[in-house]
Write a protein that holds these residues in place. Structure first.
Motif, short mmCIF file in Angstrom:
data_model
loop_
_atom_site.label_atom_id
_atom_site.label_comp_id
_atom_site.label_asym_id
_atom_site.label_seq_id
_atom_site.Cartn_x
_atom_site.Cartn_y
_atom_site.Cartn_z
N ALA A 79 0.96 -1.20 0.03
CA ALA A 79 0.09 -0.05 0.10
C ALA A 79 0.85 1.23 0.06
N ARG A 80 1.98 1.28 0.59
CA ARG A 80 2.83 2.38 0.82
C ARG A 80 3.32 2.80 -0.62
N LYS A 81 3.75 1.67 -1.27
CA LYS A 81 4.16 1.77 -2.63
C LYS A 81 3.12 2.42 -3.54
N LEU A 82 1.96 1.70 -3.36
CA LEU A 82 0.90 2.10 -4.46
C LEU A 82 0.36 3.68 -4.03
N ASP A 83 0.45 3.83 -2.64
CA ASP A 83 0.18 5.34 -2.47
C ASP A 83 0.90 6.25 -3.05
N ARG A 84 2.13 6.12 -3.49
CA ARG A 84 2.96 7.10 -3.91
C ARG A 84 2.54 7.46 -5.25
N THR A 85 1.86 6.43 -5.93
CA THR A 85 1.54 6.44 -7.39
C THR A 85 0.05 7.13 -7.48
N ILE A 86 -0.67 6.52 -6.59
CA ILE A 86 -2.33 6.68 -6.67
C ILE A 86 -2.60 7.98 -5.86
#
Length: 409
Positions: free
Chosen positions: A94-101
């Motif tokens: 989620a932390r990684k995805l949050d940077r994009t989304i």
């Protein structure tokens, strides 16, 4: 709005936890762009359903720690370990995805369990926890009727809850929640103990409009015999032994007691029915497919559900949808669903008084057709107004808006 939902259990066309996960994310996608974390095990079922019925705004992310994608059915210890590790994996993904989304809201949906953490609460976004349950417990006086196996189970369960609540990440999950939704009063008390700031009671149980319409089609069965029914796994804490004792004490002439389900307690329950002299009036149907189970419910007049620690109690909502009253103990999820307008709740002080109260409720409903009809109609109204998934979806959408507004103040 961009919403991230954690739904470890999420599968279409099922009830219980999987159904809660699936229906919640479907409702979320009606209002918001929604990303859903779930297990790889569920992928084939979800993608097959979405191919038949595409859902805009809904994006699934499948993963499992170390590539473990088993069902884990019947392996509770391994399942709980897998679930805990999955939650840790979820945070890093989620932390990684949050940077994009750039998520706006994070919502933990399943498992519906208050004594296990959701590491997604560590993300820098408002966090909605639940509905969660799990604090429900069989009152100690009822343990005297349990088998040795049942007593060991209850002891281990209480120990696991106690250890879980001491997990610092559980406390952190509670304290970081903008809203913590509890399935029952018992769980709400534990969430407050864990320092959750904003606790609300909200059942995880729901029915689709199609399910509600199908349930309402069942006609009222013939007046005699008056038929009581219990549905569920035959486990010690389901309280079917209390139902049998109460049915025997009621001493009804033209009556039957149907028991749908199977489990380790079946042999003991069949022996108890014989000992009580009611074996000729009690029918054990065993485990049946959902459609057949619902048909049996439609052929019955009253649901007898003396469960000792359900956080949900889906069958109570289904029986209200059918238009039949429910008799239950004033405990857990059933106690939040059943009201004085839809059934009879019996105090759970000790086994003898519970059996006496259940027997009195059985006699009352057996002898009053008009009361059964009135309670049944009120139950159907309650299902349409509270337990329709569309109603619950609107609640979640408004809750997300309120939480985001609160953050911006």
């Amino acid at each position: 709005m961009k919403v991230l939902l954690s739904a470890f259990a999420c599968e279409p066309n099922l009830g219980s936890e999987e159904g809660v996960g699936w229906n919640t994310v479907i409702q979320s996608a009606k209002y918001h762009e929604s990303w859903v974390f779930t297990r790889t095990f569920c992928r084939s079922y979800i993608e097959a359903e979405l191919e038949r019925n595409p859902v805009p705004n809904l994006h699934f992310v499948y993963f499992d720690p170390f590539g473990w994608s088993e069902d884990w059915k019947g392996k509770q210890g391994l399942l709980q370990l897998h679930y805990y590790l999955w939650q840790i994996w979820a945070y890093f993904i989620a932390r990684k995805l949050d940077r994009t989304i750039g998520f706006d809201i994070v919502h933990h949906v399943t498992y519906v369990k208050h004594w296990s953490p959701s590491f997604l609460a560590l993300l820098p976004h408002p966090f909605i926890w639940g509905p969660v349950g799990g604090a429900e417990a069989a009152p100690k006086p009822f343990w005297q009727d349990f088998s040795r196996r049942g007593k060991i189970y209850e002891t281990l369960r209480a120990w696991a809850q106690s250890v879980g609540e001491r997990d610092p990440f559980v406390g952190l999950t509670a304290r970081r929640s903008a809203v913590a939704l509890a399935t029952t009063e018992e769980t709400a008390a534990r969430l407050r103990f864990l320092k959750a700031k904003n606790v609300k009671i909200f059942s995880q149980v729901g029915l689709s409009q199609q399910e509600i319409q199908e349930l309402e089609k069942f006609p009222i069965p013939p007046e005699e015999p008056v038929r009581f029914i219990s549905v569920g796994r035959l486990l010690h804490w389901k309280g079917v032994h209390l139902g049998l004792r109460a049915f025997a004490e009621a001493k009804l002439e033209q009556s039957e007691y149907w028991i749908v389900g199977d489990g380790p307690e079946r042999q003991r329950l069949e022996a108890l029915a014989t000992d009580l002299g009611i074996a000729n009036k009690v029918l054990f149907w065993g485990a049946l497919p959902r459609a057949e189970t619902l048909f049996k419910m439609g052929e019955s007049h009253v649901l007898l559900h003396p469960s000792l620690h359900d956080s949900g109690g889906f069958v109570c909502t289904e029986m209200m949808g059918v238009g039949r009253p429910t008799i239950c103990l004033d405990l857990g999820g059933p106690a939040t669903q059943v009201t004085a307008e839809t059934g009879i709740k019996v105090a759970a002080i000790d086994p003898d008084r519970a059996v006496k109260g259940l027997a009195e409720a059985i006699v009352c409903l057996a002898n009053d057709r008009e009361l059964r009809s009135r309670l049944g109609r009120s139950g159907q109204k309650r299902v349409r107004e509270i337990y329709d998934w569309n109603i619950k979806g609107k609640f979640f959408a408004e809750l997300c808006e309120d939480v985001l507004d609160e953050k911006s103040r």
